[in-house]
Design a protein around this motif. Structure first.
Motif, mmCIF file in Angstrom:
data_model
loop_
_atom_site.group_PDB
_atom_site.id
_atom_site.type_symbol
_atom_site.label_atom_id
_atom_site.label_comp_id
_atom_site.label_asym_id
_atom_site.label_seq_id
_atom_site.Cartn_x
_atom_site.Cartn_y
_atom_site.Cartn_z
ATOM 1 N N MET A 11 0.832 -1.203 0.000
ATOM 2 C CA MET A 11 0.000 0.000 0.000
ATOM 3 C C MET A 11 0.869 1.256 0.000
ATOM 4 O O MET A 11 0.580 2.209 -0.702
ATOM 5 N N ALA A 12 1.921 1.247 0.811
ATOM 6 C CA ALA A 12 2.796 2.413 0.885
ATOM 7 C C ALA A 12 3.444 2.680 -0.462
ATOM 8 O O ALA A 12 3.527 3.825 -0.911
ATOM 9 N N ALA A 13 3.910 1.616 -1.101
ATOM 10 C CA ALA A 13 4.564 1.778 -2.405
ATOM 11 C C ALA A 13 3.586 2.325 -3.433
ATOM 12 O O ALA A 13 3.922 3.214 -4.212
ATOM 13 N N LEU A 14 2.369 1.799 -3.436
ATOM 14 C CA LEU A 14 1.388 2.237 -4.420
ATOM 15 C C LEU A 14 0.869 3.638 -4.148
ATOM 16 O O LEU A 14 0.773 4.456 -5.051
ATOM 17 N N LEU A 15 0.507 3.892 -2.917
ATOM 18 C CA LEU A 15 -0.126 5.160 -2.601
ATOM 19 C C LEU A 15 0.849 6.282 -2.311
ATOM 20 O O LEU A 15 0.646 7.409 -2.734
ATOM 21 N N ALA A 16 1.885 5.994 -1.575
ATOM 22 C CA ALA A 16 2.785 7.061 -1.150
ATOM 23 C C ALA A 16 3.825 7.407 -2.200
ATOM 24 O O ALA A 16 4.239 8.555 -2.281
ATOM 25 N N PHE A 17 4.243 6.453 -2.998
ATOM 26 C CA PHE A 17 5.352 6.718 -3.891
ATOM 27 C C PHE A 17 4.966 6.875 -5.344
ATOM 28 O O PHE A 17 5.581 7.634 -6.051
ATOM 29 N N ASP A 112 13.020 19.512 -9.386
ATOM 30 C CA ASP A 112 11.752 18.792 -9.415
ATOM 31 C C ASP A 112 11.994 17.287 -9.421
ATOM 32 O O ASP A 112 12.721 16.771 -10.268
ATOM 33 N N VAL A 113 11.385 16.604 -8.463
ATOM 34 C CA VAL A 113 11.552 15.161 -8.320
ATOM 35 C C VAL A 113 10.173 14.524 -8.158
ATOM 36 O O VAL A 113 9.335 15.030 -7.406
ATOM 37 N N ALA A 114 9.941 13.414 -8.870
ATOM 38 C CA ALA A 114 8.674 12.685 -8.753
ATOM 39 C C ALA A 114 8.924 11.204 -8.954
ATOM 40 O O ALA A 114 9.797 10.809 -9.713
ATOM 41 N N ASN A 115 8.161 10.396 -8.265
ATOM 42 C CA ASN A 115 8.183 8.956 -8.461
ATOM 43 C C ASN A 115 7.051 8.616 -9.414
ATOM 44 O O ASN A 115 5.886 8.864 -9.118
ATOM 45 N N ILE A 116 7.407 8.057 -10.577
ATOM 46 C CA ILE A 116 6.399 7.839 -11.611
ATOM 47 C C ILE A 116 6.111 6.363 -11.870
ATOM 48 O O ILE A 116 5.363 6.035 -12.773
ATOM 49 N N GLY A 117 6.679 5.501 -11.073
ATOM 50 C CA GLY A 117 6.413 4.073 -11.179
ATOM 51 C C GLY A 117 7.104 3.331 -10.060
ATOM 52 O O GLY A 117 8.009 3.875 -9.408
ATOM 53 N N THR A 118 6.661 2.103 -9.823
ATOM 54 C CA THR A 118 7.226 1.290 -8.758
ATOM 55 C C THR A 118 7.378 -0.147 -9.241
ATOM 56 O O THR A 118 6.429 -0.733 -9.754
ATOM 57 N N LEU A 119 8.585 -0.695 -9.084
ATOM 58 C CA LEU A 119 8.835 -2.110 -9.329
ATOM 59 C C LEU A 119 8.932 -2.793 -7.968
ATOM 60 O O LEU A 119 9.638 -2.301 -7.078
ATOM 61 N N THR A 152 6.671 -7.081 -9.989
ATOM 62 C CA THR A 152 5.460 -6.359 -10.340
ATOM 63 C C THR A 152 5.769 -4.906 -10.659
ATOM 64 O O THR A 152 6.818 -4.382 -10.280
ATOM 65 N N TYR A 153 4.817 -4.260 -11.347
ATOM 66 C CA TYR A 153 4.942 -2.846 -11.671
ATOM 67 C C TYR A 153 3.634 -2.141 -11.332
ATOM 68 O O TYR A 153 2.549 -2.632 -11.649
ATOM 69 N N SER A 154 3.767 -0.988 -10.697
ATOM 70 C CA SER A 154 2.632 -0.100 -10.442
ATOM 71 C C SER A 154 2.986 1.260 -11.019
ATOM 72 O O SER A 154 4.068 1.784 -10.769
ATOM 73 N N GLY A 155 2.080 1.825 -11.788
ATOM 74 C CA GLY A 155 2.338 3.111 -12.421
ATOM 75 C C GLY A 155 1.739 4.267 -11.655
ATOM 76 O O GLY A 155 1.222 4.118 -10.545
ATOM 77 N N MET A 156 1.783 5.430 -12.271
ATOM 78 C CA MET A 156 1.234 6.642 -11.675
ATOM 79 C C MET A 156 -0.276 6.508 -11.521
ATOM 80 O O MET A 156 -0.948 5.961 -12.384
ATOM 81 N N GLN A 157 -0.774 7.031 -10.434
ATOM 82 C CA GLN A 157 -2.209 7.041 -10.218
ATOM 83 C C GLN A 157 -2.830 8.328 -10.761
ATOM 84 O O GLN A 157 -4.019 8.374 -11.035
ATOM 85 N N ASP A 158 -2.011 9.361 -10.879
ATOM 86 C CA ASP A 158 -2.476 10.665 -11.324
ATOM 87 C C ASP A 158 -1.281 11.433 -11.878
ATOM 88 O O ASP A 158 -0.136 11.068 -11.633
ATOM 89 N N ASP A 175 5.042 7.785 -20.091
ATOM 90 C CA ASP A 175 3.762 7.079 -20.009
ATOM 91 C C ASP A 175 3.340 6.538 -21.380
ATOM 92 O O ASP A 175 2.838 5.419 -21.481
ATOM 93 N N ALA A 176 3.578 7.309 -22.433
ATOM 94 C CA ALA A 176 3.218 6.868 -23.782
ATOM 95 C C ALA A 176 4.053 5.665 -24.229
ATOM 96 O O ALA A 176 3.590 4.828 -25.000
ATOM 97 N N ALA A 177 5.272 5.557 -23.725
ATOM 98 C CA ALA A 177 6.165 4.453 -24.091
ATOM 99 C C ALA A 177 6.083 3.288 -23.116
ATOM 100 O O ALA A 177 6.816 2.303 -23.255
ATOM 101 N N LEU A 178 5.190 3.359 -22.137
ATOM 102 C CA LEU A 178 5.168 2.392 -21.042
ATOM 103 C C LEU A 178 5.015 0.939 -21.488
ATOM 104 O O LEU A 178 5.675 0.061 -20.934
ATOM 105 N N ASP A 179 4.193 0.668 -22.484
ATOM 106 C CA ASP A 179 4.049 -0.719 -22.941
ATOM 107 C C ASP A 179 5.385 -1.285 -23.412
ATOM 108 O O ASP A 179 5.747 -2.410 -23.071
ATOM 109 N N ASP A 180 6.136 -0.506 -24.192
ATOM 110 C CA ASP A 180 7.446 -0.948 -24.664
ATOM 111 C C ASP A 180 8.436 -1.047 -23.509
ATOM 112 O O ASP A 180 9.266 -1.964 -23.469
ATOM 113 N N VAL A 181 8.379 -0.093 -22.576
ATOM 114 C CA VAL A 181 9.268 -0.113 -21.410
ATOM 115 C C VAL A 181 9.049 -1.405 -20.619
ATOM 116 O O VAL A 181 9.999 -2.126 -20.300
#
Length: 188
Positions: A11-17, A112-119, A152-158, A175-181
């Protein structure tokens, strides 16, 4: 207790990061990458074949991100292709110095720093139990039955940046290249 800890971590990885962004007060945020991650752009197809990373190899259009993950006694090297235009902005970072079972796809542009996905790397047993309970576990990318782990992979929620900004456009390029990534990810 173990199940509760794993659920809390998931939950922390998905929601917080995923989707978090912040303003860093240091100008060297991009240079503070851990030793376990690096960007490689010069690997040829021949070198990729020798290292067994045929799924993730640099080309003129792509760069390769690498990271190290550990779940219990199982250690895995992770590689993934990203668009070459994003090489200076993206890295794979462990969630903490003590926990490398989760890697963040970290976007950095100046301050500017953002977490845009989680493995996430977990045991197959824990993953299946959490999945059966309906808890967020991310999308399964790879499974190693011999080692007993699943990636597993979790992407951006917003959106993490305001529309019509450079950072927004760069993150949307990812995000547009995510399927290939995701299709390029290897775990060894």
């Amino acid at each position: 207790m173990k199940k509760t800890y794993l659920a809390a971590t998931a939950m922390a990885a998905l929601l917080a990061f995923s989707g978090c962004s912040s303003q860093s007060n240091t100008t060297d945020a991009a240079s503070n990458q851990t030793e376990s991650t690096q960007t490689e752009t010069t690997e040829t197809e021949e070198e990729a074949a020798e290292t067994g990373q045929a799924g993730a190899e640099a080309t003129a259009d792509t760069a390769v991100l690498t990271g190290a993950m550990k779940q219990g006694d199982v250690e895995k090297a992770i590689t993934m292709n990203i668009p070459a235009s994003l090489e200076d902005y993206l890295s794979l970072e462990p969630i903490s110095e003590e926990d490398s079972s989760t890697l963040l796809v970290r976007f950095t542009n100046g301050e500017d720093v953002a977490n845009i996905g989680t493995l996430g790397l977990s045991t197959i047993t824990d993953y299946e139990e959490l999945k059966e309970e309906g808890l967020p576990v991310g999308d399964e990318i790879l499974r190693d039955e011999d080692a007993g782990v699943v990636l597993t992979y979790s992407g951006m929620q917003d959106s993490v940046f305001e529309p019509d900004t450079e950072n927004y456009d760069l993150v949307m390029e990812y995000d547009a290249a995510l399927d290939d990534v995701l299709a390029s990810i290897t775990m060894e």
